[in-house]
Design a protein around this motif. Sequence first.
Motif, PDB file in Angstrom:
ATOM      1  N   ILE A 181       0.865  -1.180   0.000  1.00  0.00           N
ATOM      2  CA  ILE A 181       0.000   0.000   0.000  1.00  0.00           C
ATOM      3  C   ILE A 181       0.901   1.229   0.000  1.00  0.00           C
ATOM      4  N   GLU A 182       0.730   2.102  -0.984  1.00  0.00           N
ATOM      5  CA  GLU A 182       1.587   3.289  -1.024  1.00  0.00           C
ATOM      6  C   GLU A 182       1.211   4.237   0.107  1.00  0.00           C
ATOM      7  N   LEU A 183       2.225   4.696   0.829  1.00  0.00           N
ATOM      8  CA  LEU A 183       2.047   5.619   1.947  1.00  0.00           C
ATOM      9  C   LEU A 183       2.761   6.915   1.603  1.00  0.00           C
ATOM     10  N   VAL A 184       2.018   8.027   1.590  1.00  0.00           N
ATOM     11  CA  VAL A 184       2.566   9.314   1.167  1.00  0.00           C
ATOM     12  C   VAL A 184       2.353  10.351   2.259  1.00  0.00           C
ATOM     13  N   PHE A 185       3.449  10.987   2.674  1.00  0.00           N
ATOM     14  CA  PHE A 185       3.383  12.106   3.604  1.00  0.00           C
ATOM     15  C   PHE A 185       3.674  13.388   2.826  1.00  0.00           C
ATOM     16  N   CYS A 186       2.902  14.421   3.080  1.00  0.00           N
ATOM     17  CA  CYS A 186       3.053  15.660   2.307  1.00  0.00           C
ATOM     18  C   CYS A 186       3.878  16.730   3.011  1.00  0.00           C
ATOM     19  N   ASN A 187       4.156  16.544   4.289  1.00  0.00           N
ATOM     20  CA  ASN A 187       4.853  17.579   5.051  1.00  0.00           C
ATOM     21  C   ASN A 187       5.829  16.933   6.018  1.00  0.00           C
ATOM     22  N   PRO A 188       7.136  17.145   5.826  1.00  0.00           N
ATOM     23  CA  PRO A 188       8.118  16.530   6.713  1.00  0.00           C
ATOM     24  C   PRO A 188       8.439  17.332   7.966  1.00  0.00           C
ATOM     25  N   ASP A 189       7.835  18.497   8.143  1.00  0.00           N
ATOM     26  CA  ASP A 189       8.207  19.369   9.261  1.00  0.00           C
ATOM     27  C   ASP A 189       7.970  18.713  10.618  1.00  0.00           C
ATOM     28  N   LEU A 190       9.028  18.639  11.405  1.00  0.00           N
ATOM     29  CA  LEU A 190       8.895  18.167  12.782  1.00  0.00           C
ATOM     30  C   LEU A 190       8.215  19.231  13.631  1.00  0.00           C
ATOM     31  N   LEU A 191       8.544  20.495  13.356  1.00  0.00           N
ATOM     32  CA  LEU A 191       8.014  21.621  14.118  1.00  0.00           C
ATOM     33  C   LEU A 191       7.478  22.687  13.181  1.00  0.00           C
ATOM     34  N   TRP A 192       6.560  23.497  13.691  1.00  0.00           N
ATOM     35  CA  TRP A 192       6.089  24.665  12.956  1.00  0.00           C
ATOM     36  C   TRP A 192       5.769  25.762  13.961  1.00  0.00           C
ATOM     37  N   LYS A 193       5.731  26.999  13.501  1.00  0.00           N
ATOM     38  CA  LYS A 193       5.558  28.145  14.384  1.00  0.00           C
ATOM     39  C   LYS A 193       4.142  28.699  14.287  1.00  0.00           C
TER      40      LYS A 193
END
Length: 369
Positions: free
Chosen positions: A228-240
Motif C-alpha cells: 500500500i503506497e504511503l505518502v506524507f506531504c509535510n516533513p516538518d517536525l516543528l512549525w511556528k
Amino acid sequence: MQRFAFRRLPRCASLKTQTVQVRHIQYHANGSKLPPLVFTFDIDGVLLRGPHTIPAARRALDMLNGANPMGVKIPFILLTNGGGTHEEARRHKLSSQLGVEIHSNQIIQAHTILKSVVHKYAEKPVLVLGGRNDVVRKVAESYGFKHAYTTLDVLAWKPEAWPFHDLTPEERASTKAVDFSRIPISAIFVFHDPRNWSLDIQIALDVIRSRGIIGGPYIDTPEPEKPIELVFCNPDLLWKSDFPQPRLGQGAFRLAFQAVHEALVGAPYPYVQYGKPTTATYKFAEKVLRDRLEELAGGRVEEMPRVYMVGDNPESDIAGANGAGWPSILVKTGVYEEARGPPTHTPTYIAEDVEEAVRWAIDREMKQK
C-alpha cells in the motif's frame, strides 16, 4: 531580450544610493517585462504568525507590487508545508490577511503536488488523513480522487475499530456510509496534520497490514509484492504558531507511526515524502513559477529569473532552496531562533524579517553586471 539601463529612482531606506545597472529585464511581445528576480515565500513565520499578519509582510509585498527601485512588479509564489484546505479557499483568506490579491496559482501547499499523481489513483479507493472532519476529502475530490475516505468513515462503520473516540455530531455528519470489508484501499495520503494521531495510526496500520482490507487478516511480510503506497506531504517536525514555542508537525506524526509499525512488524514502513525540502516539491514549485511567469508575460520565458526563497525554517526552507540552487534567505520571525546557535543549513543571507529579505535581494540583483 535586451539590456535595460537603470535610471535613478527614489530608494527604499536600506538600499544604497549609488546608480547601478540592473542585471537584465526580459521584454516580451505583449510589452510586458520581467525583472531579474522572483520570490518564493514560506507563509507561517514569514508572512503570518498564527492568524496574525507580520507587519513587515505588507511592506515587503508593496515593494513587490512596484514600490522598488526597478519600478517593476516582481512576481512571487507562496510555498508552504501547511495545507488542509483547498487552494482557492486559502487564497481568499490570504488575500484578506495580507491586503493584496493572491491568485490560487500562486499558492503551493504541502498537498498541492498530489495533483501530479492523481492519475494513478483517480479510480481507486484511497485513505486521506489530516484536517478537520471531511475537509481533506473534499480537497482530494477536487484534485480528481474519486473514491477518497477518512478514518472517521471507518469509525462510523465500526466504532470498535477505535473505541477510545466517540464521533461528535459534526464528525458523524461528515462521514460516508461505507462497508470497508468490500473496499480495498490502494494508498494512504497524509494531506495535512492529523487531529487524532491514535485513531489515524491504528487505521493506517490496519490498511497496511491487511493489504488494504480494513478488518481483514494481517499479512506481515518484509517486502510485499503490492505494498500500500504511503505518502506524507509535510516533513516538518516543528512549525511556528502564535504559541510561544514551536508546535509538533506532520513530521512528528510520521515518526510516531513508524515507531509503532517497527515495534509491531520489526521494520519501518517504506513511504514517499513530499513537501519542503524534498527535491520533488522544489521542482514542482519551479514549474509553477515558470507557468506563472509565462502567464504574466503572455508567452514563453526563455530564461528563468533568479529565484529567491525566503523562509523561517532552516530544515525545510533553507535546505530545500540550497538543494535547488536558489539563493536562500532566513528570517528571524518564525522557527529559527538566533540564540540557539547557527542554523543547521546555511542560508545565503539572514534577515530580521521579510521586508529586509526583499530589500536585500533587490539590492543584490541590482549590483549584478
